[in-house]
Design a protein around this motif. Sequence first.
Motif, PDB file in Angstrom:
ATOM      1  N   GLU A  89      61.015 -15.357   2.099  1.00  0.00           N
ATOM      2  CA  GLU A  89      61.425 -14.714   0.835  1.00  0.00           C
ATOM      3  C   GLU A  89      62.927 -14.520   0.711  1.00  0.00           C
ATOM      4  OE1 GLU A  89      59.098 -13.643   3.001  1.00  0.00           O
ATOM      5  OE2 GLU A  89      59.093 -11.450   3.175  1.00  0.00           O
ATOM      6  N   ASP A  90      63.675 -14.830   1.766  1.00  0.00           N
ATOM      7  CA  ASP A  90      65.140 -14.811   1.682  1.00  0.00           C
ATOM      8  C   ASP A  90      65.687 -16.117   1.099  1.00  0.00           C
ATOM      9  OD1 ASP A  90      65.141 -13.149   4.844  1.00  0.00           O
ATOM     10  OD2 ASP A  90      65.510 -12.238   2.884  1.00  0.00           O
ATOM     11  N   THR A  91      64.816 -17.084   0.884  1.00  0.00           N
ATOM     12  CA  THR A  91      65.246 -18.361   0.313  1.00  0.00           C
ATOM     13  C   THR A  91      65.826 -18.155  -1.076  1.00  0.00           C
ATOM     14  OG1 THR A  91      63.619 -19.641   1.577  1.00  0.00           O
ATOM     15  CG2 THR A  91      64.442 -20.619  -0.465  1.00  0.00           C
ATOM     16  N   ALA A  92      67.046 -18.631  -1.273  1.00  0.00           N
ATOM     17  CA  ALA A  92      67.751 -18.441  -2.540  1.00  0.00           C
ATOM     18  C   ALA A  92      69.099 -19.134  -2.470  1.00  0.00           C
ATOM     19  CB  ALA A  92      67.948 -16.957  -2.836  1.00  0.00           C
ATOM     20  N   VAL A  93      69.757 -19.200  -3.608  1.00  0.00           N
ATOM     21  CA  VAL A  93      71.175 -19.547  -3.634  1.00  0.00           C
ATOM     22  C   VAL A  93      71.944 -18.237  -3.478  1.00  0.00           C
ATOM     23  CG1 VAL A  93      73.080 -20.524  -4.938  1.00  0.00           C
ATOM     24  CG2 VAL A  93      70.800 -21.556  -5.090  1.00  0.00           C
ATOM     25  N   TYR A  94      72.836 -18.203  -2.520  1.00  0.00           N
ATOM     26  CA  TYR A  94      73.621 -17.006  -2.241  1.00  0.00           C
ATOM     27  C   TYR A  94      75.015 -17.161  -2.827  1.00  0.00           C
ATOM     28  CZ  TYR A  94      70.034 -15.090   0.781  1.00  0.00           C
ATOM     29  OH  TYR A  94      68.857 -14.560   1.266  1.00  0.00           O
ATOM     30  N   TYR A  95      75.437 -16.127  -3.553  1.00  0.00           N
ATOM     31  CA  TYR A  95      76.732 -16.142  -4.218  1.00  0.00           C
ATOM     32  C   TYR A  95      77.620 -15.025  -3.686  1.00  0.00           C
ATOM     33  CZ  TYR A  95      74.396 -19.002  -7.773  1.00  0.00           C
ATOM     34  OH  TYR A  95      73.702 -19.991  -8.423  1.00  0.00           O
ATOM     35  N   CYS A  96      78.881 -15.351  -3.534  1.00  0.00           N
ATOM     36  CA  CYS A  96      79.898 -14.363  -3.205  1.00  0.00           C
ATOM     37  C   CYS A  96      80.551 -13.920  -4.514  1.00  0.00           C
ATOM     38  CB  CYS A  96      80.935 -15.000  -2.281  1.00  0.00           C
ATOM     39  SG  CYS A  96      82.310 -13.941  -1.850  1.00  0.00           S
ATOM     40  N   ALA A  97      80.861 -12.627  -4.620  1.00  0.00           N
ATOM     41  CA  ALA A  97      81.460 -12.100  -5.839  1.00  0.00           C
ATOM     42  C   ALA A  97      82.547 -11.096  -5.491  1.00  0.00           C
ATOM     43  CB  ALA A  97      80.391 -11.437  -6.707  1.00  0.00           C
ATOM     44  N   ALA A  98      83.520 -10.958  -6.392  1.00  0.00           N
ATOM     45  CA  ALA A  98      84.618 -10.017  -6.188  1.00  0.00           C
ATOM     46  C   ALA A  98      84.904  -9.286  -7.491  1.00  0.00           C
ATOM     47  CB  ALA A  98      85.873 -10.758  -5.729  1.00  0.00           C
ATOM     48  N   ARG A  99      85.349  -8.055  -7.346  1.00  0.00           N
ATOM     49  CA  ARG A  99      85.744  -7.306  -8.534  1.00  0.00           C
ATOM     50  C   ARG A  99      87.086  -6.648  -8.242  1.00  0.00           C
ATOM     51  NH1 ARG A  99      84.212  -1.809  -8.904  1.00  0.00           N
ATOM     52  NH2 ARG A  99      83.952  -2.113 -11.144  1.00  0.00           N
ATOM     53  N   GLY A 100      87.911  -6.503  -9.265  1.00  0.00           N
ATOM     54  CA  GLY A 100      89.258  -5.975  -9.095  1.00  0.00           C
ATOM     55  C   GLY A 100      89.311  -4.477  -9.073  1.00  0.00           C
ATOM     56  N   ALA A 101      88.411  -3.863  -8.380  1.00  0.00           N
ATOM     57  CA  ALA A 101      88.369  -2.411  -8.213  1.00  0.00           C
ATOM     58  C   ALA A 101      87.723  -2.130  -6.874  1.00  0.00           C
ATOM     59  CB  ALA A 101      87.597  -1.754  -9.344  1.00  0.00           C
ATOM     60  N   SER A 102      87.873  -0.906  -6.392  1.00  0.00           N
ATOM     61  CA  SER A 102      87.525  -0.628  -5.003  1.00  0.00           C
ATOM     62  C   SER A 102      86.050  -0.347  -4.765  1.00  0.00           C
ATOM     63  CB  SER A 102      88.354   0.544  -4.485  1.00  0.00           C
ATOM     64  OG  SER A 102      88.097   1.692  -5.284  1.00  0.00           O
ATOM     65  N   TYR A 103      85.315   0.066  -5.778  1.00  0.00           N
ATOM     66  CA  TYR A 103      83.938   0.485  -5.532  1.00  0.00           C
ATOM     67  C   TYR A 103      82.968  -0.679  -5.629  1.00  0.00           C
ATOM     68  CZ  TYR A 103      85.713   5.218  -5.780  1.00  0.00           C
ATOM     69  OH  TYR A 103      86.411   6.367  -5.548  1.00  0.00           O
ATOM     70  N   VAL A 104      81.958  -0.622  -4.794  1.00  0.00           N
ATOM     71  CA  VAL A 104      80.904  -1.632  -4.803  1.00  0.00           C
ATOM     72  C   VAL A 104      79.852  -1.235  -5.828  1.00  0.00           C
ATOM     73  CG1 VAL A 104      79.024  -2.656  -3.471  1.00  0.00           C
ATOM     74  CG2 VAL A 104      81.260  -2.272  -2.402  1.00  0.00           C
ATOM     75  N   TYR A 105      79.508  -2.161  -6.706  1.00  0.00           N
ATOM     76  CA  TYR A 105      78.426  -1.961  -7.653  1.00  0.00           C
ATOM     77  C   TYR A 105      77.331  -2.970  -7.345  1.00  0.00           C
ATOM     78  CZ  TYR A 105      81.051   1.246 -10.606  1.00  0.00           C
ATOM     79  OH  TYR A 105      81.715   2.342 -11.079  1.00  0.00           O
TER      80      TYR A 105
END
Length: 124
Positions: A89-105
């Motif tokens: 069930e971990d099978t997937a396309v994995y994406y890296c993402a970044a945001r220009g602020a310090s908090y993780v959403y």
Amino acid sequence: QVQLVESGGGLVQAGGSLRLSCAASGRTFSTTAMAWFRQAPGKEREFVAGIRWSGPSTYYADSVKGRFTISRDNAKKTVYLQMNSLKPEDTAVYYCAARGASYVYTTDTSYDYWGQGTQVTVSS
């Protein structure tokens, strides 16, 4: 502008491990939050793990807690996702993402920059 390039995906048997890498280039922010998302066929993209660029705080989806570890190397401007005890069930396309602020959403709409994705396939 920030460019993100993922690597490390592949095919692995259930119970195995993979390590994904996400290299950032271009304009990088000292307070950028980074995250990994994944999208399986026919499903919405979901949050997997996140980390602030500074400080020790990490965040995980319940489905991967205890199995996945997110980390970073600031000198290399690279974020990693160590994935252990992988399940089909971990099978997937994995994406890296970044945001220009310090908090993780955990919502994908909160992120400004995305990599091209890397396929992870876990066979049973």
